[in-house]
Write an enzyme that holds these catalytic residues in place. Structure first.
Site, short mmCIF file in Angstrom:
data_model
loop_
_atom_site.label_atom_id
_atom_site.label_comp_id
_atom_site.label_asym_id
_atom_site.label_seq_id
_atom_site.Cartn_x
_atom_site.Cartn_y
_atom_site.Cartn_z
N GLY A 177 0.62 -1.44 -0.31
CA GLY A 177 0.07 0.46 -0.17
C GLY A 177 0.99 1.39 -0.08
O GLY A 177 1.52 1.09 -0.56
N SER A 199 1.70 -8.71 -1.73
CA SER A 199 -0.19 -8.39 -1.52
C SER A 199 -0.78 -8.61 -1.75
O SER A 199 -0.99 -9.36 -2.69
CB SER A 199 0.15 -6.89 -1.98
N SER A 201 -3.88 -7.34 -2.34
CA SER A 201 -4.77 -7.00 -3.50
C SER A 201 -3.72 -5.99 -4.66
O SER A 201 -4.52 -5.47 -5.72
CB SER A 201 -5.51 -5.64 -2.43
N ARG A 260 0.82 -2.53 12.59
CA ARG A 260 -0.25 -3.15 13.87
C ARG A 260 0.11 -4.48 14.44
O ARG A 260 0.66 -5.66 14.51
CB ARG A 260 -1.66 -3.35 13.30
N GLU A 289 -0.43 -1.92 24.19
CA GLU A 289 0.42 -1.00 24.14
C GLU A 289 0.79 0.47 25.20
O GLU A 289 -0.40 0.94 25.81
CB GLU A 289 0.43 -0.18 22.52
N HIS A 308 5.14 2.47 19.21
CA HIS A 308 4.59 3.07 18.46
C HIS A 308 4.35 4.01 17.56
O HIS A 308 3.06 4.79 18.34
CB HIS A 308 2.60 2.48 18.66
#
Length: 370
Positions: A177, A199, A201, A260, A289, A308
């Site tokens: 992405g 990926s 997509s 993530r 987190e 993060h």
């Protein structure tokens, strides 16, 4: 602390006002500034301590809901679910502050006719890609290992910390992405690296545009000197990197993630490092987190850790805040959002939009997902 009733409109409040509710924070001041200068908008905030009756009234009247991308930033009562949506009969738009959207049940929103948007691409892609590259450099040059040694022990044998160049190595990027694509550009342009990408997509044209070679996940893991996770967390990617996947990596390879927590299995990564199946890891995202100081992954000198903050730069936060506000204003004006996460909602959304705001939005066309 109770509700923050912050009206950011130069207009008198009327029934025509678009009402936006946020939880705890809405991003940077540029979010409110953009709304102030461009629309008849009422912006209101609530927290976990807001009295239930006061919160219910704000939620009942809200047309848009601006929330964090991280679950740790908000209480469970304000995560977007069937339960919350039932409290928000006029809600049309859910917008996350960042690129992530694991604070939102997309299926529940689609059922309710609520459009969900995020801030991928324009907001923090540059910051996250730079953070991943910084971790790659820190690991390959063994900066953290030598830094810790010098701070703990007198004397150091330089030969014990010989690193490796990035030049000519292979980076495997999972997710092509906005972040993955930008990372591919950086690695090729700055270091002449070979780029493998996986990926679900990605189109052939997209691979070609970034100079990336299309690969299966297994082939990418077997060949890469650096494995970078750049995909979103969803039902398909949760637990994507487990014991089997770490076992496929080369023993000199590094694992880096600023995507993530939950995409990689922390216990599986711990075992891979403990048994030296991989050389090290750069970790910006965690199951909890921030992670506690005694988290076992923090005990390794071969782990570069951050809380993060991959997408947290002054520039990216301002850009994401402006982008979130502008996208919301565009939607209120009936224009199609560029970062719609649940395109299947459009027919139901359009009908509800007409009922709530009095006119139909533009017809939706197919938009490619990053």
């Amino acid at each position: 602390m109770t509700a923050v009733n912050e009206e950011v409109s130069s207009h008198r409040m009327t029934d025509a006002c678009r009402r936006i509710v946020y939880v705890n924070r809405y991003g940077e001041p540029a979010f409110a500034e953009t709304l102030t200068h461009n629309g008849q908008v009422v912006l209101q905030g609530l927290t976990d301590r807001t009295p239930r009756g006061e919160a219910d009234e704000m939620l009942r009247r809200a047309h848009a809901y601006q929330i964090s991308s991280a679950k740790s930033h908000m209480g469970p009562d304000y995560l977007v679910s069937d339960t919350l949506l039932a409290r928000m009969p006029s809600l049309l738009i859910v917008s996350t502050i960042g690129a992530g959207y694991d604070t939102v049940d997309l299926d529940a929103c689609t059922r309710a006719g609520v459009a969900v948007v995020n801030q991928s691409g324009g907001g923090n892609a540059e910051a996250v890609a730079e953070h991943v590259l910084a971790m790659m450099l820190c690991l390959s040059k063994r900066v953290l290992e030598s830094d810790r040694h010098m701070r703990r022990t007198a004397g150091i044998v330089r030969d014990h910390y010989v690193g490796r160049n990035l030049q000519g190595k292979t980076v495997g990027i999972v997710g092509l992405g906005n972040v993955g694509g930008r990372l591919a550009q950086m690695c090729r342009a700055a270091f002449g690296m070979r780029v493998l990408a996986y990926s679900e997509s990605g189109t052939d044209e997209r691979y070609a545009s970034f100079g990336a070679v299309k690969a299966t996940l297994d082939d990418l893991l077997r060949q890469a000197d650096f494995v970078a996770i750049c995909c979103a967390l969803n039902d398909r990617t949760r637990g994507l990197m487990g014991s089997r996947e770490f076992a496929l990596m080369q023993s000199h390879a590094y694992f880096i993630t600023a995507a993530r927590g939950g995409i990689h299995d922390e216990n599986a990564l711990l075992e891979a490092l403990r048994h030296k199946r991989i050389a090290g890891a750069g970790i910006d995202v965690w199951d909890v987190e921030p992670p506690p100081p005694d988290h076992p992954l923090l005990a390794f000198d071969t782990v570069v850790a951050s809380p993060h903050i991959g997408g947290a730069t002054l520039e990216s936060r301002r850009d994401a805040s402006i982008g979130a506000a502008q996208q919301m204003l565009d939607m209120f004006a009936g224009r199609r959002p560029p970062r719609l996460l649940n395109p299947d909602v459009w027919e139901a959304y359009s009908s509800r939009f007409k009922d709530v705001l009095g006119f139909y939005p533009e017809k939706q066309v197919s938009l490619p997902r990053a």
